[in-house]
Scaffold this active site. Structure first.
Site, PDB file in Angstrom:
ATOM      1  N   PRO A  19       0.861  -1.240  -0.150  1.00 54.03           N
ATOM      2  CA  PRO A  19       0.096   0.032  -0.029  1.00 54.03           C
ATOM      3  C   PRO A  19       0.799   1.176  -0.048  1.00 54.03           C
ATOM      4  O   PRO A  19       1.244   1.638   1.030  1.00 54.03           O
ATOM      5  CB  PRO A  19      -0.722  -0.219   1.455  1.00 54.03           C
ATOM      6  CG  PRO A  19      -0.093  -1.198   2.103  1.00 54.03           C
ATOM      7  CD  PRO A  19       0.565  -2.020   1.238  1.00 54.03           C
ATOM      8  N   PHE A  21       2.086   4.980  -0.155  1.00 56.28           N
ATOM      9  CA  PHE A  21       1.772   6.331   0.217  1.00 56.28           C
ATOM     10  C   PHE A  21       3.106   6.999  -0.026  1.00 56.28           C
ATOM     11  O   PHE A  21       4.128   6.779   0.052  1.00 56.28           O
ATOM     12  CB  PHE A  21       1.285   6.571   1.766  1.00 56.28           C
ATOM     13  CG  PHE A  21       2.320   6.571   2.642  1.00 56.28           C
ATOM     14  CD1 PHE A  21       2.670   7.708   3.327  1.00 56.28           C
ATOM     15  CD2 PHE A  21       2.566   5.355   3.181  1.00 56.28           C
ATOM     16  CE1 PHE A  21       3.633   7.669   4.567  1.00 56.28           C
ATOM     17  CE2 PHE A  21       3.604   5.164   4.333  1.00 56.28           C
ATOM     18  CZ  PHE A  21       4.118   6.430   4.863  1.00 56.28           C
ATOM     19  N   CYS A 191       6.389   5.138   0.144  1.00 58.89           N
ATOM     20  CA  CYS A 191       6.746   4.259   1.343  1.00 58.89           C
ATOM     21  C   CYS A 191       5.639   2.971   1.226  1.00 58.89           C
ATOM     22  O   CYS A 191       4.459   3.350   0.880  1.00 58.89           O
ATOM     23  CB  CYS A 191       6.408   4.976   2.639  1.00 58.89           C
ATOM     24  SG  CYS A 191       7.453   6.449   2.833  1.00 58.89           S
ATOM     25  N   ASP A 192       5.875   1.938   1.869  1.00 61.59           N
ATOM     26  CA  ASP A 192       4.835   0.999   2.044  1.00 61.59           C
ATOM     27  C   ASP A 192       4.400   0.935   3.418  1.00 61.59           C
ATOM     28  O   ASP A 192       5.058   1.139   4.633  1.00 61.59           O
ATOM     29  CB  ASP A 192       5.811  -0.434   2.265  1.00 61.59           C
ATOM     30  CG  ASP A 192       4.894  -1.635   2.310  1.00 61.59           C
ATOM     31  OD1 ASP A 192       3.595  -1.579   2.933  1.00 61.59           O
ATOM     32  OD2 ASP A 192       5.432  -2.922   1.892  1.00 61.59           O
ATOM     33  N   HIS A 193       3.148   1.215   3.299  1.00 62.39           N
ATOM     34  CA  HIS A 193       2.229   1.632   4.702  1.00 62.39           C
ATOM     35  C   HIS A 193       2.239   0.607   5.532  1.00 62.39           C
ATOM     36  O   HIS A 193       2.175   0.768   6.597  1.00 62.39           O
ATOM     37  CB  HIS A 193       0.771   2.149   4.061  1.00 62.39           C
ATOM     38  CG  HIS A 193       0.363   3.013   5.243  1.00 62.39           C
ATOM     39  ND1 HIS A 193       0.163   2.747   6.425  1.00 62.39           N
ATOM     40  CD2 HIS A 193      -0.050   4.492   5.016  1.00 62.39           C
ATOM     41  CE1 HIS A 193      -0.570   3.729   7.204  1.00 62.39           C
ATOM     42  NE2 HIS A 193      -0.494   4.743   6.369  1.00 62.39           N
TER      43      HIS A 193
END
Length: 193
Positions: A19, A21, A191-193
């Site tokens: 996910p 962001f 970024c990987d949430h």
């Protein structure tokens, strides 16, 4: 081509499973560029440090200071890496490769410069080996040399983040009640949430 098929598969997987962001900042780059000029004046003839080399060093130091970013998500746990192994995106004919500067957080700027130049040259000559591409914990992708001001990169799996670096350019910036012309660089962390 087979390379493009692998790239497409990995990046589609990344967008599906991580996910994403995005965090974007404008950084004043005048001091960075002045430091680079001083370094060039002190270096041996023919050697140069790129802005990207300086960003690799800064990112590696930051990853060691904030180890939660120097990590990878695995279905049930987060793996923190002891070394900042910085992958640098290099465009080549037929695709993109990300050779890795191993343990960049413990290298001098001169060492980063030498290793980066060697990896880029081997990438362009088609001479990278498996070790050159393995073990990256964070990626930097720079399109500033093409005049790109800002972009958002896709995370290189299984890493947790990638930094997209735009061009250094003169901009009008408001400081208090005054307007100044300064050199700015826009960076976006995916970024990987």
């Amino acid at each position: 081509s087979p390379m493009r098929k692998v790239i497409a598969k990995r990046l589609q997987e990344s967008k599906r499973t991580a996910p994403h962001f995005y965090l974007t900042m404008d950084c004043q780059a005048d001091d960075l560029l002045a430091s680079r000029l001083k370094i060039h004046q002190a270096m041996a003839e023919g050697r140069k440090v790129s802005v990207n080399d300086m960003i690799v060093m800064a990112a590696a130091k930051a990853l060691l200071a904030v180890p939660e970013v120097n990590a990878s998500w695995h279905d049930e746990h987060i793996e923190l890496f002891p070394s900042a192994n910085i992958a640098i995106a290099v465009a080549i004919k037929g695709g993109l490769v990300t050779p890795v500067i191993q343990d960049a957080g413990n290298l001098s700027l001169s060492d980063i410069c030498s290793r980066s130049a060697a990896l880029v040259q081997r990438a362009r000559d088609g001479e990278l080996n498996t070790d050159d591409l393995a073990g990256g914990t964070f990626t930097i992708s720079s399109l500033g040399m093409f005049g790109i001001r800002e972009f958002a990169a896709v995370i290189n799996p299984p890493q947790a983040a990638i930094l997209a670096v735009g061009a250094c350019e003169k901009r009008a910036v408001v400081y208090g009640d005054s307007l100044e012309i300064v050199t700015m660089m826009t960076v976006t962390l995916s970024c990987d949430h």
